[in-house]
Design an enzyme around this catalytic site. Structure first.
Site, PDB file in Angstrom:
ATOM      1  N   LYS A   1       0.819  -1.205   0.038  1.00 41.70           N
ATOM      2  CA  LYS A   1      -0.225  -0.105   0.213  1.00 41.70           C
ATOM      3  C   LYS A   1       0.819   1.263   0.041  1.00 41.70           C
ATOM      4  O   LYS A   1       2.121   1.271   0.466  1.00 41.70           O
ATOM      5  CB  LYS A   1      -1.088   0.005   1.303  1.00 41.70           C
ATOM      6  CG  LYS A   1      -1.753  -1.239   1.373  1.00 41.70           C
ATOM      7  CD  LYS A   1      -2.973  -0.694   0.846  1.00 41.70           C
ATOM      8  CE  LYS A   1      -3.953  -2.012   0.985  1.00 41.70           C
ATOM      9  NZ  LYS A   1      -4.910  -2.476   0.159  1.00 41.70           N
ATOM     10  N   CYS A   2       0.275   2.552  -0.370  1.00 43.95           N
ATOM     11  CA  CYS A   2       0.991   3.668  -0.576  1.00 43.95           C
ATOM     12  C   CYS A   2       1.334   3.950   0.891  1.00 43.95           C
ATOM     13  O   CYS A   2       0.800   3.702   1.949  1.00 43.95           O
ATOM     14  CB  CYS A   2       0.013   4.807  -0.779  1.00 43.95           C
ATOM     15  SG  CYS A   2       0.632   6.142  -1.148  1.00 43.95           S
ATOM     16  N   PRO A   3       2.792   4.388   1.113  1.00 45.09           N
ATOM     17  CA  PRO A   3       3.713   4.961   0.063  1.00 45.09           C
ATOM     18  C   PRO A   3       4.712   3.949  -0.425  1.00 45.09           C
ATOM     19  O   PRO A   3       5.603   4.456  -1.278  1.00 45.09           O
ATOM     20  CB  PRO A   3       4.466   6.154   0.853  1.00 45.09           C
ATOM     21  CG  PRO A   3       4.441   5.487   2.194  1.00 45.09           C
ATOM     22  CD  PRO A   3       3.196   4.766   2.319  1.00 45.09           C
ATOM     23  N   MET A   4       4.701   2.618  -0.105  1.00 46.28           N
ATOM     24  CA  MET A   4       5.528   1.478  -0.464  1.00 46.28           C
ATOM     25  C   MET A   4       5.717   1.387  -1.967  1.00 46.28           C
ATOM     26  O   MET A   4       7.062   1.231  -2.527  1.00 46.28           O
ATOM     27  CB  MET A   4       5.316   0.342   0.140  1.00 46.28           C
ATOM     28  CG  MET A   4       5.406   0.371   1.733  1.00 46.28           C
ATOM     29  SD  MET A   4       7.144   1.021   2.153  1.00 46.28           S
ATOM     30  CE  MET A   4       8.225  -0.223   1.479  1.00 46.28           C
TER      31      MET A   4
ATOM     32  N   ASP B   1      -1.988  -1.739  -5.636  1.00 52.62           N
ATOM     33  CA  ASP B   1      -2.537  -0.385  -5.171  1.00 52.62           C
ATOM     34  C   ASP B   1      -3.383   0.162  -5.756  1.00 52.62           C
ATOM     35  O   ASP B   1      -3.129   0.533  -7.112  1.00 52.62           O
ATOM     36  CB  ASP B   1      -1.256   0.515  -4.694  1.00 52.62           C
ATOM     37  CG  ASP B   1      -1.887   1.638  -3.868  1.00 52.62           C
ATOM     38  OD1 ASP B   1      -2.832   1.828  -3.642  1.00 52.62           O
ATOM     39  OD2 ASP B   1      -0.834   2.356  -3.286  1.00 52.62           O
TER      40      ASP B   1
END
Length: 75
Positions: free
Chosen positions: A13-16, A40
């Site tokens: 998931k964000c920010p990964m 995502d």
């Protein structure tokens, strides 16, 4: 589309996905292409903004089921 480095951000998931993208871009040279794949849901907008802010070029995206692959040319 041909690419020089493949980065897997599936399930993250964000920010990964953006962080993995930055790391991958640091591993390639200018004008090379990175493919990053993610599940995502907000990735399209995130990568558009990221590329606009950093000067990299979002060449295209390809959807296959719930996975979207983005092709980014390093500035």
């Amino acid at each position: 589309m041909n690419y020089d480095l493949d980065v897997d951000a599936i399930g993250l998931k964000c920010p990964m996905p953006i962080l993995k993208c930055k790391k991958g871009l640091n591993e390639i040279s200018s004008n090379q292409i990175l493919r990053i794949s993610t599940t995502d849901k907000n990735a399209q907008k995130d990568f558009e903004v990221f590329c606009r802010q950093t000067g990299h070029q979002l060449l295209s995206s390809k959807i296959n089921g719930n996975v979207t692959s983005f092709y980014i040319k390093k500035n």
